[in-house]
Write an enzyme that holds these catalytic residues in place. Structure first.
Site, PDB file in Angstrom:
ATOM      1  N   GLY A  96       0.841  -1.210   0.000  1.00  0.00           N
ATOM      2  CA  GLY A  96       0.000   0.000   0.000  1.00  0.00           C
ATOM      3  C   GLY A  96       0.863   1.242   0.000  1.00  0.00           C
ATOM      4  O   GLY A  96       2.072   1.169   0.229  1.00  0.00           O
ATOM      5  N   GLY A 132       6.970   7.488   6.393  1.00  0.00           N
ATOM      6  CA  GLY A 132       6.123   8.126   5.385  1.00  0.00           C
ATOM      7  C   GLY A 132       6.812   9.239   4.613  1.00  0.00           C
ATOM      8  O   GLY A 132       6.188   9.909   3.792  1.00  0.00           O
ATOM      9  N   ASP A 258       4.650  -4.795  -7.406  1.00  0.00           N
ATOM     10  CA  ASP A 258       4.012  -3.529  -7.020  1.00  0.00           C
ATOM     11  C   ASP A 258       4.619  -2.359  -7.784  1.00  0.00           C
ATOM     12  O   ASP A 258       4.096  -1.251  -7.718  1.00  0.00           O
ATOM     13  CB  ASP A 258       4.141  -3.296  -5.512  1.00  0.00           C
ATOM     14  CG  ASP A 258       5.572  -3.410  -5.030  1.00  0.00           C
ATOM     15  OD1 ASP A 258       6.187  -4.467  -5.256  1.00  0.00           O
ATOM     16  OD2 ASP A 258       6.092  -2.449  -4.449  1.00  0.00           O
ATOM     17  N   ASP A 268       8.241   4.064 -10.420  1.00  0.00           N
ATOM     18  CA  ASP A 268       9.042   3.881  -9.205  1.00  0.00           C
ATOM     19  C   ASP A 268      10.536   3.828  -9.485  1.00  0.00           C
ATOM     20  O   ASP A 268      11.131   2.771  -9.629  1.00  0.00           O
ATOM     21  CB  ASP A 268       8.580   2.649  -8.413  1.00  0.00           C
ATOM     22  CG  ASP A 268       7.862   3.106  -7.154  1.00  0.00           C
ATOM     23  OD1 ASP A 268       7.740   4.322  -6.964  1.00  0.00           O
ATOM     24  OD2 ASP A 268       7.429   2.260  -6.352  1.00  0.00           O
TER      25      ASP A 268
HETATM   26  P1  AMP Z   1       9.246   1.032  -2.973  1.00  0.00           P
HETATM   27  O1  AMP Z   1      10.469   0.263  -2.650  1.00  0.00           O
HETATM   28  O2  AMP Z   1       9.437   2.518  -3.034  1.00  0.00           O
HETATM   29  O3  AMP Z   1       8.520   0.507  -4.168  1.00  0.00           O
HETATM   30  O4  AMP Z   1       8.268   0.842  -1.728  1.00  0.00           O
HETATM   31  C1  AMP Z   1       7.838  -0.410  -1.287  1.00  0.00           C
HETATM   32  C2  AMP Z   1       6.816  -0.244  -0.166  1.00  0.00           C
HETATM   33  O5  AMP Z   1       7.408   0.369   0.968  1.00  0.00           O
HETATM   34  C3  AMP Z   1       5.635   0.630  -0.544  1.00  0.00           C
HETATM   35  O6  AMP Z   1       4.489   0.112   0.070  1.00  0.00           O
HETATM   36  C4  AMP Z   1       6.018   1.971   0.046  1.00  0.00           C
HETATM   37  O7  AMP Z   1       4.882   2.765   0.311  1.00  0.00           O
HETATM   38  C5  AMP Z   1       6.711   1.556   1.328  1.00  0.00           C
HETATM   39  N1  AMP Z   1       7.657   2.573   1.802  1.00  0.00           N
HETATM   40  C6  AMP Z   1       8.829   2.935   1.233  1.00  0.00           C
HETATM   41  N2  AMP Z   1       9.431   3.912   1.943  1.00  0.00           N
HETATM   42  C7  AMP Z   1       8.619   4.186   2.991  1.00  0.00           C
HETATM   43  C8  AMP Z   1       8.676   5.108   4.094  1.00  0.00           C
HETATM   44  N3  AMP Z   1       9.693   5.949   4.252  1.00  0.00           N
HETATM   45  N4  AMP Z   1       7.649   5.105   4.961  1.00  0.00           N
HETATM   46  C9  AMP Z   1       6.611   4.264   4.816  1.00  0.00           C
HETATM   47  N5  AMP Z   1       6.503   3.374   3.819  1.00  0.00           N
HETATM   48  C10 AMP Z   1       7.486   3.328   2.909  1.00  0.00           C
HETATM   49 MG    MG Z   2       6.973   0.933  -5.187  1.00  0.00          MG
END
Ligand code: AMP
Ligand code: MG
Length: 492
Positions: A96, A132, A258, A268
């Site tokens: 999510g 976040g 994702d 991404d």
């Molecule tokens: P990503 O590697 O950017 O594709 O992110 C993978 C998952 O980790 C996704 O659900 C992101 O929303 C979550 N995510 C990445 N960085 C953060 C963060 N700093 N705080 C909360 N969730 C994160």
């Molecule tokens: Mg992602």
């Protein structure tokens, strides 16, 4: 025209119509960005704002800063965090939007619909242990590389703005925080379907399916089997997308399900990178220890992700599971041919070939084998080949590579087009300026450590016209010495 267009604020031009917010509540959670202390607009994409029908002048000032930092919700937006799941390095997880908020869908004066998403906008219902937030460096990186991809002609999410927050984010060190405003045809991912399928609620899956079909593949609504048609179309778009990545030497770095968008855009930008020396096993990402997402694996991983997508569609493909599986397999099998078709056609263009001959695939493969053997720079080699068409200059010292060059020239001589035609085609297909790691890192360092955005702006200018070879590109024409053991890090 969209019935909500009366909502448009004349000064900023926002025109929201939030179809995703109207989907079943299981697919999202309504929530707003968390305001930040001292927002500052550090990058703003005026041409993109203009294309979207927004007013660049107004948004470049206080109004835009407040919106792009998450401190003000524009009229008509209905902010939410999207639910999704995904296979991360092969392991299924519930995910999510943990640090992104979808403000809503902006409809342009031409009637095109785009998601406006704030990345790094604070904690959400899906943040798990995360804060976040996002650090400035990775958000600038996504802005630079996504805009470079767009300029290369490759489908991608776009970057409208980066706002620094005036707050620190804590990773290994304290880093300046920032928020990226991302513009996408949508943020519907393979993982969104995985999430919907995991709920075991047929109505939610059907609603997501109908939404996706209507939004991205409306021409398939009347197909005899819409689910089979959608699967086939998504397979085709992904095959085309990954072929285009391969052709420019782009390595996504984290092709989890994702991070695969159903509309066929690159999405991404975390540990992504452009390859310097040609090598199939090139990996930059520090978290990809086994090379799952290495350059040469990208087509296979795309197909793997598509298989996960097909699994979510089984209940919609056919009432009988066996028949559904047969339909899914048939579509998945079309990936390899589609990829090869897009890739070979792109390679013909890069080599100035207007016609088709049976030996073209071998000719391309032999060139790549030569390049790999001598560690040739991928981008520069194609530009050198381009220059050699009219100059008749040698490109390779290596004997086997020089022999290949002679065979290629003979192949060019067997088509009716002139040397000038060949050179022009090759110039249009072989970029000069790509955002190589060393250039990107240097530019980010100046911005993050010294608040000097001139190097980022210069690099952006060069990669925004990647096929030109003018003064803007000159500094980025030749590769800097490779950074030994260079690793990219996930964009957190
Ligand atoms: P990503 O590697 O950017 O594709 O992110 C993978 C998952 O980790 C996704 O659900 C992101 O929303 C979550 N995510 C990445 N960085 C953060 C963060 N700093 N705080 C909360 N969730 C994160
Ligand atoms: Mg992602």
């Amino acid at each position: 025209m969209n019935p909500r267009s009366t909502k448009a604020t004349p000064r900023t031009g926002w025109n929201f119509d939030n179809s995703y917010a109207r989907l079943p509540g299981a697919l999202h959670v309504r929530m707003s960005p968390e305001p930040v202390r001292a927002p500052r607009l550090v990058l703003f994409n005026r041409p993109l704002a203009g294309d979207l029908g927004l007013d660049p002048e107004t948004l470049a000032g206080e109004q835009g800063t407040a919106v792009f930092a998450g401190n003000r919700i524009p009229a008509g937006a209905e902010p939410l965090a999207q639910a999704y799941a995904g296979h991360q390095f092969g392991h299924f997880t519930m995910l999510g939007d943990g640090r992104a908020i979808l403000l809503g869908e902006h409809v342009t004066p031409a009637g095109e619909r785009f998601d406006i998403q704030l990345k790094g906008a604070g904690q959400t219902a899906f943040s798990r242990m995360g804060d976040g937030r996002a650090a400035l460096g990775p958000m600038l990186r996504e802005y630079l590389v996504s805009e470079a991809m767009h300029a290369l002609g490759i489908p991608t999410t776009r970057s409208l703005a980066v706002a620094s927050t005036g707050e620190s984010v804590y990773r290994e060190d304290a880093l300046p925080g920032a928020i990226l405003t991302r513009v996408a045809a949508s943020h519907i991912r393979v993982g969104t379907f995985q999430y919907a399928a995991s709920l075991g609620d047929r109505q939610v899956l059907q609603a997501l399916f109908d939404h996706t079909l209507h939004r991205h593949y409306p021409e398939l609504a009347t197909a005899a089997n819409p689910a089979a048609a959608l699967l086939r179309a998504v397979v085709e778009r992904q095959a085309s997308l990954v072929a285009q990545w391969q052709l420019v030497g782009f390595i996504h770095g984290v092709m989890n399900t994702d991070n695969m968008s159903l509309c066929g855009e690159t999405i991404d930008y975390g540990p992504c990178a452009f390859m310097d020396a040609y090598a199939q096993d090139t990996v930059f990402s520090s978290i990809d220890q086994h090379g799952r997402y290495a350059y040469g694996n990208q087509p296979y991983m795309a197909q793997w992700n598509l298989a996960r997508f097909a699994e979510t569609l089984l209940p919609l493909l056919h009432a009988e599971e066996e028949q559904a599986i047969a339909l899914a397999e048939e579509s998945l099998l079309s990936f390899a041919d589609a990829f090869q078709r897009f890739w070979l056609s792109g390679m013909r263009g890069k080599l100035g070939l207007f016609t088709r001959e049976d030996g073209d695939l071998e000719l391309v493969q032999e060139l790549l084998a030569c390049m790999q053997a001598i560690h040739a720079d991928y981008t520069i080699t194609f530009r050198d080949l381009t220059a050699s068409v009219l100059a008749d200059s040698p490109v390779f010292q290596d004997a086997a590579c020089a022999q290949w060059h002679t065979r290629w020239q003979a192949r060019l001589a067997r088509q009716p087009q002139s040397g000038e035609d060949v050179r022009r085609l090759m110039q249009e297909r072989n970029p000069v300026a790509i955002p190589r790691n060393a250039f990107v890192e240097e530019a980010l360092r100046a911005a993050v450590e010294n608040g000097d955005y001139a190097p980022v702006e210069r690099l952006l200018m060069a990669v925004s016209r990647p096929y030109e070879d003018g003064p803007d590109q000159a500094a980025y024409r030749t590769p800097p010495p490779p950074i030994a053991g260079y690793k990219t890090f996930c964009g957190t």
